[in-house]
Write an enzyme that holds these catalytic residues in place. Sequence first.
Site, PDB file in Angstrom:
ATOM      1  N   GLY A  29     -31.070  11.040  -6.381  1.00  9.12           N
ATOM      2  CA  GLY A  29     -31.329  10.484  -5.059  1.00  9.12           C
ATOM      3  C   GLY A  29     -32.544   9.597  -4.983  1.00  9.12           C
ATOM      4  O   GLY A  29     -32.709   8.861  -4.014  1.00  9.12           O
ATOM      5  N   CYS A 237      -0.294   7.074   6.712  1.00  8.36           N
ATOM      6  CA  CYS A 237      -0.021   5.811   6.042  1.00  8.36           C
ATOM      7  C   CYS A 237       1.433   5.402   6.307  1.00  8.36           C
ATOM      8  O   CYS A 237       2.348   6.199   6.131  1.00  8.36           O
ATOM      9  CB  CYS A 237      -0.272   5.947   4.547  1.00  8.36           C
ATOM     10  SG  CYS A 237       0.260   4.522   3.597  1.00  8.36           S
ATOM     11  N   CYS A 240       3.254   5.515   2.619  1.00  8.16           N
ATOM     12  CA  CYS A 240       3.459   6.736   1.829  1.00  8.16           C
ATOM     13  C   CYS A 240       3.347   7.983   2.696  1.00  8.16           C
ATOM     14  O   CYS A 240       3.531   9.095   2.202  1.00  8.16           O
ATOM     15  CB  CYS A 240       2.472   6.806   0.669  1.00  8.16           C
ATOM     16  SG  CYS A 240       0.813   7.293   1.157  1.00  8.16           S
ATOM     17  N   CYS A 262      -2.804   3.086   3.342  1.00  7.34           N
ATOM     18  CA  CYS A 262      -3.893   3.618   2.518  1.00  7.34           C
ATOM     19  C   CYS A 262      -4.797   2.489   2.027  1.00  7.34           C
ATOM     20  O   CYS A 262      -4.307   1.462   1.554  1.00  7.34           O
ATOM     21  CB  CYS A 262      -3.332   4.310   1.276  1.00  7.34           C
ATOM     22  SG  CYS A 262      -2.423   5.811   1.603  1.00  7.34           S
ATOM     23  N   CYS A 268      -1.774   5.341  -2.967  1.00  9.54           N
ATOM     24  CA  CYS A 268      -0.582   5.061  -2.176  1.00  9.54           C
ATOM     25  C   CYS A 268       0.629   4.808  -3.087  1.00  9.54           C
ATOM     26  O   CYS A 268       1.710   5.355  -2.882  1.00  9.54           O
ATOM     27  CB  CYS A 268      -0.838   3.850  -1.283  1.00  9.54           C
ATOM     28  SG  CYS A 268       0.342   3.653   0.045  1.00  9.54           S
TER      29      CYS A 268
HETATM   30 ZN   LIG Z   1      -0.291   5.320   1.544  1.00 10.50          ZN
END
Ligand SMILES: [Zn+2]
Lengths: 286, 187, 362
Positions: A29, A237, A240, A262, A268
């Site tokens: 970090g 989506c 998909c 997506c 996807c």
């Molecule tokens: Zn998708």
Amino acid sequence: MSDYNFAYLDEQTKRMIRRAILKGLAIPGYQVPFASREMPMPYGWGTGGVQVSAATLTPEDTLKVIDQGADDTTNAVSIRKFFEKTAEVGTTTETSAATVIQTRHRIPEEDLSEDQILVYQVPIPEPLRFLEPRETETRKMHALEEYGLMHVKLYEDIAKHGHIATSYAYPVKVEDRYVMDPSPIPKFDNPKMEMSAIQLFGAGREQRIYALPPYTKVVSLDFEDHPFDPSKAPHACALCGAEDSYLDEVITDDKGGRMFVCSDTDYCEKRRAEGHTGDLTKETAA
Amino acid sequence: MEALELTGGFFDPAPEAARAFRQIMTVMAKPGTILDLDQAEAPAPVSKAAATLLLTLCDPDTGIYLAGDADTDAVRNWINFHIGAPLVSAATCDFAVGTWEALAPLSQFKIGTSEYPDRSASLIVESDVLENQGAVLQGPGIKDRAALSLPETAAFQANQMLFPLGLDFYFTQGSRVAALPRTTEVR
Amino acid sequence: MYVAVKGGERAIENAHAWLAEERRGDTSVEELSIAQIREQLKLAVNRVMAEGSLYDPDLAALAIKQARGDLIEAIFLIRAYRTTLPRFGSSNPIETSEMDCERRISATFKDLPGGQVLGPTFDYTHRLLDFKLAADGETIEVPERDAVPETVPHVTEFLNKEGLIQDEAASEDTPPDLTREPLELPADRALRLQSLARADEGFTLGMAYSTQRGYGRTHAFVGELRIGAVSVEMDIPELGFAIDLGEITVTECETVNQFTGSKTEPPQFTRGYGLVFGQSERKSISMSLVDRALRWEELGEDNVGAPAQDAEFVLYHGDNIQATGFLEHIKLPHYVDFQSELELIRKLRREAMERAVPEAAE
Ligand SMILES: [Zn+2]
């Protein structure tokens, strides 16, 4: 391209970057200053990520490059070609087949493994920069672990809007010590940062490298009465049907028609290959 | 110069340094993990792993401190020829090489500053034993817990208390390497 | 049917081909040669060398040709090339007091040893378009050159003899190297000057101008501006002496600034300094004004909050390659960030509307 060294950078530059990466891993970090080189692509186009990848890649690696989650966005294509030419590494679009993944703005949906490395392109590595423009001041704030300003900002958001009005590049605290910028990923991706893969962050113009070893504690800043909320738009989506992936909104006509797909194109495609369908693909099948 | 002082560098520097670095990065990112590291060879008593670490990470911009028996003319010549790094005192070095006993006391090394905790030394500890048993390790890079044969525990506990300042360690034995960053909790 | 956008690679190739065609322009017009650019667009070449931090007129000319005359793009090409060059060593500091001056003027003394030498300047040209240049077959009258003595002493040295100007002690320290180390603040003067030497001319000009208009005024006179060739030498330890690597042309400006004294310094003149590759007068004068403004702290002056007094502001924003890259990157895809903002705004609006409805009903 024999005019240039393997992975473009000269060996001394790579050593300098490699030392910075190791310090970054040892101090998760913390932003390690490094003498970023001028790359043959503009600052802002991923020069930090490219330098980190160049110092990390071996000839045996398989590289995946994504921008906005997609492998075929123009800048992802350009960076992938750069490494095909200069490092002669194999490339892939398949998340699970990659050993090194360079990304801008997304973490792949698929869980990464211990053998993978995720390299982020970072525009502004300093999470406090928009609250305090001076590097001399923010450096002191990190040194003293003085993060009150950040909490005040987030709390003002809540007072004003009822929510924290930060939706991407949502700050995280690493191992209870450094507040870190996760790069401009959507906050939806923040919980994925506690992962099995090594995460490296390169900011070329701002000359900083930072890192997260696997399984590092990464907590999105929040308040007890306003816990961090990584939620995304409540859609599936259209291609998909995935309900668990981050979505791009696509405008389909000029009458307000839109759909969601997506942002992670590999995810996807893989789902569709497995036979999943969304609203759009169902209709066409019918 | 003896023959070995001129040999033992990388055969094909760019890819070999890249492969070596990946091993080094992996052990630093995953404390307790032991990997092979044997691309370079320096004069005795420096191990192959330590030689590879130096060759991969050091250059004229990094000061090296040779502790105890590691400080020989042959080793100095090898570093001068292959790396070009200045040989410096413990207090100013970026990298130090030697046995655990020779490196003591740890308080002589740079631990960084609160604004620049990265300006600290990395110690390459030449070891007789390197195995996944002994001290229990927890922290970043470790899923649940790991184990590593450490020369002792108190020094590493004290170092971890300094976080984010502190030293980072590589343990080398023959052609193998492991690492212990300042974040690791040692029990 | 929606098809996800594909073919980024093809699009890039097509764009590059189109770019090459545009660069060449009408093929019935003769192509520019590198030599033409180098000789006839010398000031552009100089700027590219200065801000590209690489003294090579031919490469700078090539970069200008490739960049279609976009000088920042050309500077970028030079910078990217420069980083791949191996570094054999560092030269000794150049001796500008031994400069073979082609131009040397002082605004502070009417006459002085070495004289005022105008050299090739636009200063007193009337800015009237010369349509003769548009016609082919331009003929040049070779003017009689002013005789310049072999070495010309620095103007500030005359003031120094009287103790009227702050003495700048020579330092044996190796200056930091911005191209090899990350910028660290506070930056000492050597680092600031190095940064200014490669900073964008327009940015430096704007900063300098702001000091003249009162934002951190430093009362600058151009003590001296000189342009000419200096030799570059490098010590070769194996040989035990310095060898001459060649000549470069530089522009050096030293300003003399009124200074009434501070808590730490007596009343005296102080200096601002600018040194730039090639003939780059505007840049070197700007640089010396900004340099002087940034020296407020070491001279014990007040920080009046002027932009040109703010080293962090100046040094972090003067590099045009950094600036243009980051500025232009916002044209890259940001679908993901934008989508998350879109969701947030929709949510905040929805909630604001819901809050508004019951109020309206009352
Ligand atoms: Zn998708």
